[in-house]
Design a protein around this motif. Structure first.
Motif, mmCIF file in Angstrom:
data_model
loop_
_atom_site.group_PDB
_atom_site.id
_atom_site.type_symbol
_atom_site.label_atom_id
_atom_site.label_comp_id
_atom_site.label_asym_id
_atom_site.label_seq_id
_atom_site.Cartn_x
_atom_site.Cartn_y
_atom_site.Cartn_z
ATOM 1 N N ILE A 49 -29.307 50.987 -71.423
ATOM 2 C CA ILE A 49 -30.095 51.826 -71.335
ATOM 3 C C ILE A 49 -30.185 51.839 -69.845
ATOM 4 O O ILE A 49 -30.591 52.490 -69.554
ATOM 5 N N HIS A 50 -31.005 50.956 -69.818
ATOM 6 C CA HIS A 50 -31.925 50.575 -68.682
ATOM 7 C C HIS A 50 -30.287 50.652 -67.895
ATOM 8 O O HIS A 50 -31.488 50.828 -66.538
ATOM 9 N N ILE A 51 -29.717 49.993 -67.796
ATOM 10 C CA ILE A 51 -28.569 50.618 -66.144
ATOM 11 C C ILE A 51 -28.535 52.268 -66.219
ATOM 12 O O ILE A 51 -28.511 51.969 -64.742
ATOM 13 N N GLY A 52 -29.255 52.295 -66.873
ATOM 14 C CA GLY A 52 -29.289 53.699 -65.992
ATOM 15 C C GLY A 52 -30.330 54.821 -64.531
ATOM 16 O O GLY A 52 -30.493 55.220 -64.348
ATOM 17 N N TYR A 53 -31.021 53.359 -64.460
ATOM 18 C CA TYR A 53 -31.620 53.512 -63.382
ATOM 19 C C TYR A 53 -30.666 53.414 -62.276
ATOM 20 O O TYR A 53 -31.678 53.330 -60.697
ATOM 21 N N VAL A 54 -30.359 53.050 -62.246
ATOM 22 C CA VAL A 54 -29.073 52.401 -61.248
ATOM 23 C C VAL A 54 -27.853 53.130 -61.144
ATOM 24 O O VAL A 54 -27.038 52.735 -60.083
ATOM 25 N N LEU A 55 -27.584 54.317 -61.521
ATOM 26 C CA LEU A 55 -27.531 54.841 -62.004
ATOM 27 C C LEU A 55 -27.537 56.829 -61.241
ATOM 28 O O LEU A 55 -28.744 56.986 -61.747
ATOM 29 N N PRO A 56 -26.471 57.331 -60.634
ATOM 30 C CA PRO A 56 -24.843 56.776 -60.623
ATOM 31 C C PRO A 56 -24.594 55.848 -59.435
ATOM 32 O O PRO A 56 -25.480 55.714 -58.671
#
Length: 128
Positions: free
Chosen positions: A71-78
């Motif tokens: 879920i932490h990937i959301g910090y570099v999305l989009p």
């Protein structure tokens, strides 16, 4: 690995943006948000010489896949892409998803990021 991938083109700013959007759409990427920093800064009473358009782009299927794994990937999305002008030239670029997701040190996600990076680079190359 470089954080920025960028190519120059002889196209105008508007032509480059239109072309990039068309090429992204071919690979199921959509533009979620668009902002020209030059215009926004002028709204705030600040002068900025060159157009600098940020496009936030996303492939929903791939975003869901990586978010479900971490879920932490959301910090570099989009994914961020830029079309900008400098010295009478237009540039199309992006922040490299491989580099950003690589910071999370998850091998499985690195493969997804590699695929996304390849797709976005291809869209840039097709747009110049």
């Amino acid at each position: 690995m470089d954080i920025v991938f960028e190519k120059s083109t002889e196209k105008s700013l508007d032509e480059a943006i239109k072309s990039l959007k068309k090429n992204l759409k071919k690979d199921s990427f959509g533009v979620l948000w668009e902002l020209n920093f030059k215009d926004k800064l002028e709204e705030k009473g600040l002068e900025f010489e060159n157009d600098f358009v940020v496009l936030e782009v996303c492939n929903p299927k791939q975003a869901k896949e990586v978010l479900e794994k971490n879920i932490h990937i959301g910090y570099v999305l989009p994914c961020k892409m830029v079309v900008r002008r400098e010295d009478d030239k237009t540039y199309i670029g992006m922040t490299n998803p491989e580099t950003l997701i690589g910071l999370f040190d998850e091998e499985e996600l690195n493969e997804v990021a590699k695929g996304v990076a390849g797709t976005l680079k291809s869209a840039i190359e097709a747009s110049i």
